[in-house]
Design a protein around this motif. Structure first.
Motif, short mmCIF file in Angstrom:
data_model
loop_
_atom_site.label_atom_id
_atom_site.label_comp_id
_atom_site.label_asym_id
_atom_site.label_seq_id
_atom_site.Cartn_x
_atom_site.Cartn_y
_atom_site.Cartn_z
N TYR A 28 0.86 -1.18 0.00
CA TYR A 28 0.00 0.00 0.00
C TYR A 28 0.89 1.23 0.00
O TYR A 28 1.65 1.47 0.94
N ALA A 208 -8.92 -1.22 1.94
CA ALA A 208 -9.55 -1.17 0.63
C ALA A 208 -8.56 -1.50 -0.48
O ALA A 208 -8.88 -2.22 -1.43
N HIS A 209 -7.33 -1.00 -0.36
CA HIS A 209 -6.31 -1.26 -1.37
C HIS A 209 -5.99 -2.75 -1.47
O HIS A 209 -5.92 -3.31 -2.58
N ARG A 210 -5.78 -3.40 -0.33
CA ARG A 210 -5.44 -4.83 -0.34
C ARG A 210 -6.57 -5.65 -0.98
O ARG A 210 -6.31 -6.62 -1.71
N LEU A 211 -7.81 -5.27 -0.70
CA LEU A 211 -8.94 -6.00 -1.27
C LEU A 211 -9.02 -5.81 -2.78
O LEU A 211 -9.23 -6.77 -3.53
N ARG A 212 -8.87 -4.57 -3.24
CA ARG A 212 -8.93 -4.31 -4.68
C ARG A 212 -7.79 -5.01 -5.43
O ARG A 212 -7.95 -5.42 -6.57
N THR A 217 -13.93 -5.38 -4.24
CA THR A 217 -14.47 -4.06 -4.52
C THR A 217 -13.81 -2.99 -3.66
O THR A 217 -13.89 -1.80 -3.98
N GLY A 218 -13.22 -3.40 -2.56
CA GLY A 218 -12.68 -2.44 -1.60
C GLY A 218 -13.69 -1.99 -0.58
O GLY A 218 -13.37 -1.23 0.34
N GLN A 219 -14.95 -2.46 -0.73
CA GLN A 219 -16.03 -2.09 0.19
C GLN A 219 -16.43 -3.24 1.09
O GLN A 219 -17.48 -3.17 1.76
#
Length: 283
Positions: A28, A208-212, A217-219
């Motif tokens: 990140y 959010a960055h790690r998920l995207r 979705t980051g949500q």
């Protein structure tokens, strides 16, 4: 053995986003990580004798170093040692082993080890290669060990230094180097940066960055969940990863598509997240 999928398919992810293994592809790039990257890159490109990167446990120091090294020129010969200890001569044997230099035929005698290392540096120099030694967890070195490392930067050929050092360690490493008996080492440090903890907004952006990065979705984490995660990790990325990983596991088990504060609270209540028991209150 087949890899356990756990919650990745449920959330539509290509892989787990919050593993504890350093992964430069998931880094990140906060403002301070960008600055630390630039300072580290500057230290290597400017041939700084010693570059220092410090930060809290789990702040991403090792991942950052790996990211920089992936982008560096191929003319670098890199040695990495971690948690090296021992008295005079033992550390030098660790260093030689890190570069793949055979020492089996040598006695545990400093002069012989030093000569072998100096020959190695000269050989690399004549072939146009630069030697970089990275010492991770450098705060574990004794004062004698740090002084021994500093002495290596005195090896040179004409105006060219034959080895660059990158010291990576926890905050106490900076305090050690600032001590009155470490002045000569401090004077050799041409580039340094300290990675602080993420702030509250930074933790939400990090999650959010790690998920995207793995197809999410980051949500997947609600704002109240991110706030609770910050409160119980003090913004240390490694602890954020641990708590997020368990929270996603719990959400998958309860068939919830978004992690909310009650989900995080359940993880904390069950005591499976040990990091919380050692954290000082977040600022």
């Amino acid at each position: 053995m087949a890899e356990v999928v756990l919650y990745t398919d449920y959330f539509g992810l290509s892989e787990r986003p919050f593993t504890l293994v350093p992964d430069p592809s998931l880094i990140y790039w906060s403002v301070q990580h960008k600055r630390a990257y630039s300072v580290l890159q500057y230290g290597l490109l400017s041939r700084a004798p010693v570059t220092l990167v410090s930060g809290e446990i789990g702040a991403g120091k090792t991942t950052l170093v790996q990211a920089v090294l992936r982008e560096m020129d191929a003319d670098l010969t890199i040695g990495l040692i971690s948690n090296a200890q021992g008295g005079r001569g033992e550390l030098l044997r660790w260093i030689l082993n890190a570069f793949g230099v055979d020492t089996d035929d040598l006695p545990n005698e400093y002069v012989a080890l030093f000569q072998r290392f100096q020959d190695f540096l000269l050989e690399q120099y004549t072939t146009g290669r630069r030697v970089v030694l990275i010492i991770d967890e450098a705060q574990n070195l004794s004062a004698e060990g740090l002084e021994e490392v500093r002495m290596l930067t005195n090896i040179n050929s004409n105006k060219d230094e034959l080895i660059q050092l990158v010291l990576v360690g926890q905050p106490e490493l900076r305090d050690i180097i600032r001590g009155p008996n470490m002045r000569q080492l401090a004077q050799r440090i041409s580039a340094s940066y300290h990675l602080a903890r993420l702030d509250r907004d930074g933790v939400g952006a990090y999650i959010a960055h790690r998920l995207r990065a793995v197809g999410g979705t980051g949500q997947e984490f609600a704002p109240d969940a991110c706030d609770m995660i910050y409160d119980h990790t003090a913004g240390i990325p490694r602890l954020v990863n641990q708590l997020c990983d368990f929270s996603m596991l719990y959400a998958w088990n309860d068939e919830e598509k978004q992690i909310t504060a009650p989900t995080v609270a359940a993880v904390l209540a069950d005591g499976v997240f040990f990091g919380d028991t050692e954290m000082e209150p977040a600022p």
